[in-house]
Design a protein around this motif. Sequence first.
Motif, PDB file in Angstrom:
ATOM      1  N   TYR A   1       0.860  -1.181   0.000  1.00  0.00           N
ATOM      2  CA  TYR A   1       0.000   0.000   0.000  1.00  0.00           C
ATOM      3  C   TYR A   1       0.894   1.228   0.000  1.00  0.00           C
ATOM      4  O   TYR A   1       1.988   1.191   0.539  1.00  0.00           O
ATOM      5  CB  TYR A   1      -0.902   0.030   1.249  1.00  0.00           C
ATOM      6  N   GLY A   2       0.399   2.324  -0.556  1.00  0.00           N
ATOM      7  CA  GLY A   2       1.109   3.600  -0.448  1.00  0.00           C
ATOM      8  C   GLY A   2       1.890   3.975  -1.692  1.00  0.00           C
ATOM      9  O   GLY A   2       2.030   3.181  -2.630  1.00  0.00           O
ATOM     10  N   ASN A   3       2.392   5.210  -1.661  1.00  0.00           N
ATOM     11  CA  ASN A   3       3.079   5.806  -2.802  1.00  0.00           C
ATOM     12  C   ASN A   3       4.544   6.030  -2.433  1.00  0.00           C
ATOM     13  O   ASN A   3       4.845   6.714  -1.440  1.00  0.00           O
ATOM     14  CB  ASN A   3       2.391   7.152  -3.104  1.00  0.00           C
ATOM     15  N   PRO A   4       5.473   5.481  -3.213  1.00  0.00           N
ATOM     16  CA  PRO A   4       6.898   5.582  -2.849  1.00  0.00           C
ATOM     17  C   PRO A   4       7.417   7.026  -2.806  1.00  0.00           C
ATOM     18  O   PRO A   4       8.441   7.294  -2.175  1.00  0.00           O
ATOM     19  CB  PRO A   4       7.610   4.778  -3.942  1.00  0.00           C
ATOM     20  N   ASP A   5       6.698   7.943  -3.428  1.00  0.00           N
ATOM     21  CA  ASP A   5       7.165   9.334  -3.448  1.00  0.00           C
ATOM     22  C   ASP A   5       6.645  10.175  -2.280  1.00  0.00           C
ATOM     23  O   ASP A   5       7.026  11.337  -2.141  1.00  0.00           O
ATOM     24  CB  ASP A   5       6.765   9.993  -4.775  1.00  0.00           C
TER      25      ASP A   5
ATOM     26  N   THR B   1      -9.420  -0.617   7.236  1.00  0.00           N
ATOM     27  CA  THR B   1      -8.598   0.154   8.187  1.00  0.00           C
ATOM     28  C   THR B   1      -7.339   0.678   7.498  1.00  0.00           C
ATOM     29  O   THR B   1      -6.961   1.848   7.659  1.00  0.00           O
ATOM     30  CB  THR B   1      -8.158  -0.718   9.384  1.00  0.00           C
ATOM     31  N   ILE B   2      -6.692  -0.188   6.735  1.00  0.00           N
ATOM     32  CA  ILE B   2      -5.447   0.206   6.051  1.00  0.00           C
ATOM     33  C   ILE B   2      -5.730   1.315   5.044  1.00  0.00           C
ATOM     34  O   ILE B   2      -5.040   2.346   5.018  1.00  0.00           O
ATOM     35  CB  ILE B   2      -4.809  -1.014   5.339  1.00  0.00           C
ATOM     36  N   GLU B   3      -6.759   1.111   4.222  1.00  0.00           N
ATOM     37  CA  GLU B   3      -7.037   2.079   3.154  1.00  0.00           C
ATOM     38  C   GLU B   3      -7.424   3.447   3.725  1.00  0.00           C
ATOM     39  O   GLU B   3      -6.968   4.480   3.242  1.00  0.00           O
ATOM     40  CB  GLU B   3      -8.117   1.532   2.218  1.00  0.00           C
ATOM     41  N   GLU B   4      -8.235   3.437   4.769  1.00  0.00           N
ATOM     42  CA  GLU B   4      -8.650   4.707   5.371  1.00  0.00           C
ATOM     43  C   GLU B   4      -7.490   5.408   6.075  1.00  0.00           C
ATOM     44  O   GLU B   4      -7.455   6.630   6.167  1.00  0.00           O
ATOM     45  CB  GLU B   4      -9.802   4.473   6.363  1.00  0.00           C
ATOM     46  N   SER B   5      -6.553   4.621   6.582  1.00  0.00           N
ATOM     47  CA  SER B   5      -5.426   5.204   7.333  1.00  0.00           C
ATOM     48  C   SER B   5      -4.433   5.909   6.416  1.00  0.00           C
ATOM     49  O   SER B   5      -3.648   6.722   6.875  1.00  0.00           O
ATOM     50  CB  SER B   5      -4.682   4.104   8.099  1.00  0.00           C
ATOM     51  N   LYS B   6      -4.431   5.515   5.126  1.00  0.00           N
ATOM     52  CA  LYS B   6      -3.446   6.019   4.144  1.00  0.00           C
ATOM     53  C   LYS B   6      -2.003   5.669   4.533  1.00  0.00           C
ATOM     54  O   LYS B   6      -1.060   6.314   4.067  1.00  0.00           O
ATOM     55  CB  LYS B   6      -3.542   7.554   3.964  1.00  0.00           C
ATOM     56  N   ILE B   7      -1.849   4.687   5.399  1.00  0.00           N
ATOM     57  CA  ILE B   7      -0.495   4.264   5.780  1.00  0.00           C
ATOM     58  C   ILE B   7       0.057   3.339   4.700  1.00  0.00           C
ATOM     59  O   ILE B   7      -0.628   2.424   4.243  1.00  0.00           O
ATOM     60  CB  ILE B   7      -0.503   3.551   7.151  1.00  0.00           C
ATOM     61  N   ALA B   8       1.291   3.592   4.282  1.00  0.00           N
ATOM     62  CA  ALA B   8       1.966   2.696   3.347  1.00  0.00           C
ATOM     63  C   ALA B   8       2.449   1.459   4.108  1.00  0.00           C
ATOM     64  O   ALA B   8       2.814   1.554   5.284  1.00  0.00           O
ATOM     65  CB  ALA B   8       3.150   3.410   2.711  1.00  0.00           C
ATOM     66  N   ILE B   9       2.416   0.305   3.442  1.00  0.00           N
ATOM     67  CA  ILE B   9       2.909  -0.924   4.073  1.00  0.00           C
ATOM     68  C   ILE B   9       3.888  -1.601   3.126  1.00  0.00           C
ATOM     69  O   ILE B   9       3.561  -1.886   1.974  1.00  0.00           O
ATOM     70  CB  ILE B   9       1.763  -1.896   4.424  1.00  0.00           C
ATOM     71  N   PHE B  10       5.085  -1.847   3.628  1.00  0.00           N
ATOM     72  CA  PHE B  10       6.095  -2.539   2.831  1.00  0.00           C
ATOM     73  C   PHE B  10       6.391  -3.884   3.475  1.00  0.00           C
ATOM     74  O   PHE B  10       6.659  -3.967   4.673  1.00  0.00           O
ATOM     75  CB  PHE B  10       7.389  -1.725   2.753  1.00  0.00           C
ATOM     76  N   ARG B  11       6.327  -4.937   2.669  1.00  0.00           N
ATOM     77  CA  ARG B  11       6.682  -6.278   3.152  1.00  0.00           C
ATOM     78  C   ARG B  11       8.167  -6.493   2.925  1.00  0.00           C
ATOM     79  O   ARG B  11       8.645  -6.448   1.785  1.00  0.00           O
ATOM     80  CB  ARG B  11       5.881  -7.338   2.377  1.00  0.00           C
ATOM     81  N   LEU B  12       8.892  -6.714   4.003  1.00  0.00           N
ATOM     82  CA  LEU B  12      10.345  -6.931   3.921  1.00  0.00           C
ATOM     83  C   LEU B  12      10.649  -8.317   4.466  1.00  0.00           C
ATOM     84  O   LEU B  12      10.777  -8.505   5.683  1.00  0.00           O
ATOM     85  CB  LEU B  12      11.083  -5.872   4.746  1.00  0.00           C
ATOM     86  N   HIS B  13      10.732  -9.265   3.589  1.00  0.00           N
ATOM     87  CA  HIS B  13      10.989 -10.639   4.004  1.00  0.00           C
ATOM     88  C   HIS B  13      12.296 -11.154   3.385  1.00  0.00           C
ATOM     89  O   HIS B  13      13.302 -11.335   4.056  1.00  0.00           O
ATOM     90  CB  HIS B  13       9.807 -11.534   3.606  1.00  0.00           C
ATOM     91  N   ASP B  14      12.277 -11.341   2.077  1.00  0.00           N
ATOM     92  CA  ASP B  14      13.416 -11.989   1.406  1.00  0.00           C
ATOM     93  C   ASP B  14      14.683 -11.151   1.485  1.00  0.00           C
ATOM     94  O   ASP B  14      15.778 -11.689   1.656  1.00  0.00           O
ATOM     95  CB  ASP B  14      13.055 -12.252  -0.055  1.00  0.00           C
ATOM     96  N   ARG B  15      14.545  -9.846   1.347  1.00  0.00           N
ATOM     97  CA  ARG B  15      15.736  -8.990   1.277  1.00  0.00           C
ATOM     98  C   ARG B  15      16.398  -8.750   2.625  1.00  0.00           C
ATOM     99  O   ARG B  15      17.513  -8.244   2.671  1.00  0.00           O
ATOM    100  CB  ARG B  15      15.401  -7.666   0.594  1.00  0.00           C
ATOM    101  N   ILE B  16      15.729  -9.128   3.709  1.00  0.00           N
ATOM    102  CA  ILE B  16      16.446  -9.086   4.994  1.00  0.00           C
ATOM    103  C   ILE B  16      17.060 -10.453   5.298  1.00  0.00           C
ATOM    104  O   ILE B  16      18.167 -10.536   5.844  1.00  0.00           O
ATOM    105  CB  ILE B  16      15.550  -8.550   6.139  1.00  0.00           C
ATOM    106  N   HIS B  17      16.373 -11.530   4.849  1.00  0.00           N
ATOM    107  CA  HIS B  17      16.958 -12.869   5.057  1.00  0.00           C
ATOM    108  C   HIS B  17      18.178 -13.102   4.174  1.00  0.00           C
ATOM    109  O   HIS B  17      19.073 -13.849   4.550  1.00  0.00           O
ATOM    110  CB  HIS B  17      15.914 -13.951   4.751  1.00  0.00           C
TER     111      HIS B  17
END
Lengths: 264, 264
Positions: B28-32, B89-105
């Motif tokens: 979710y969210g905009n990288p800029d 809840t996520i969409e209304e919050s406008k919070i970006a969510i980044f999944r960081l799994h493979d690149r930390i392992h």
Amino acid sequence: MNLRIQDILEYVADPAMPIEPTVDKLEYGNPDSTVKGVVVTFLATQEVINKSKDLGVNLIITHEGIFYSHWDKREMLKTDPVYLQKRQTIEESKIAIFRLHDRIHKRTPDGIAKGLLQFLEWQDYEVKNLPAASILTIPETSLEEAILHVKKRLGLKFVRYFGDPKMICRRIGLLAGYRGGGELVIPLLEKESLDLVIYGEGPEWETPEYIRDAVQQGKNKALIVLGHAESEMPGMEYLAQKLQEKFSSIPIYFLSQKSVFQIF
Amino acid sequence: MNLRIQDILEYVADPAMPIEPTVDKLEYGNPDSTVKGVVVTFLATQEVINKSKDLGVNLIITHEGIFYSHWDKREMLKTDPVYLQKRQTIEESKIAIFRLHDRIHKRTPDGIAKGLLQFLEWQDYEVKNLPAASILTIPETSLEEAILHVKKRLGLKFVRYFGDPKMICRRIGLLAGYRGGGELVIPLLEKESLDLVIYGEGPEWETPEYIRDAVQQGKNKALIVLGHAESEMPGMEYLAQKLQEKFSSIPIYFLSQKSVFQIF
């Protein structure tokens, strides 16, 4: 009349049932040998094999694989000392070992699920029998009471759970073995209006996290995790009882395992 | 200077690291967008999202998938009320969510494993760093002392274990997350002469049953199972600390989760 190993196997694992691929097979022993006695167990551990020797039986029926793998991948074990010692014990004992997994699960109803239901004394509450789950409607009970009932009936020292102990449960989904995954359980929660799911084992980031979110949202949901062996041993014990009724002339023993985990 | 979400993501998830397929993505969210604050967590639960709103952050970095599936299979959830409410809840919050799994392992060393080692204060005992395991040689300690140390350092109410509490441990294999499977751990036990394996999560009929047989054979082996989240939260907390050092102008919070299971 001499009873052959093959006679027992034809009774417990209907050869006409088409299952391919299957892990069910006679791992050790000769199907034409005369049966002196049978041990039925969840998993033929080193301890179960030792006890079976002492009991003088020459056939073990095990649900799970004896070498730490569902698909019996032994390649990694070629030089492993635990594997080599266990294999030597088996070979020297001359005890036949039959793996009975798929052909007990694929019965209608699933023989493992049926045993679990019987041991919980909840068979009269089953309202739907699905291939991988029993759906129950029980008289209203709190989560705490449900946990105490399950622990007592299955003889468990602990269960893991999530939910409010005071929550009232009425609709239960009961799933034996490794059937706790989200793809199976999550749609069931909604479709069957379940309050409580009870399963053997499953990935921690799937169903448990769904239940956690549901509770956070104020929904009436709870989870009890029995443990894999804990949820499937009753099915094998039930099989041992049926086997003894059918073949009354030979001794048939059910050997249970202690939980593989303790809590600290 | 305005810090964009993209700036944070390039720091935590090296875009030059070739990983295909990967579950890492900006869900979710905009990288800029300009970053106001960041929450780092093991899993963006409903509770974490609610708290993140209260904290006024607009980026959550989560290790595990937010919809109860490693591969983010949402098809089964289309009409699911827990999913729909969380998504709203996520969409209304406008919070970006980044999944960081493979690149930390896939860092060298694995960022999750490194955090676990740091939190256990065992980093000086690491003698070998494998892609999926740390091998440690610790001063002689009993299994009971090792359990007490792990519980205290990680703030755990319980662990599951198998073995004799009085057993002396010296060689440890430490594996964060779902790395407890037999194909990984069993060869390691032999090859690295391990006394004790500590992992997050794994199938119950593989490594635990191997350890049970080994102990029955008189071998000096033991197992501690931390829980999946319990074993990976330290790595994410460690990341949050590094992130705060790097980006000192914005607030960065680590939100921990309670264990998803309680014991009864």
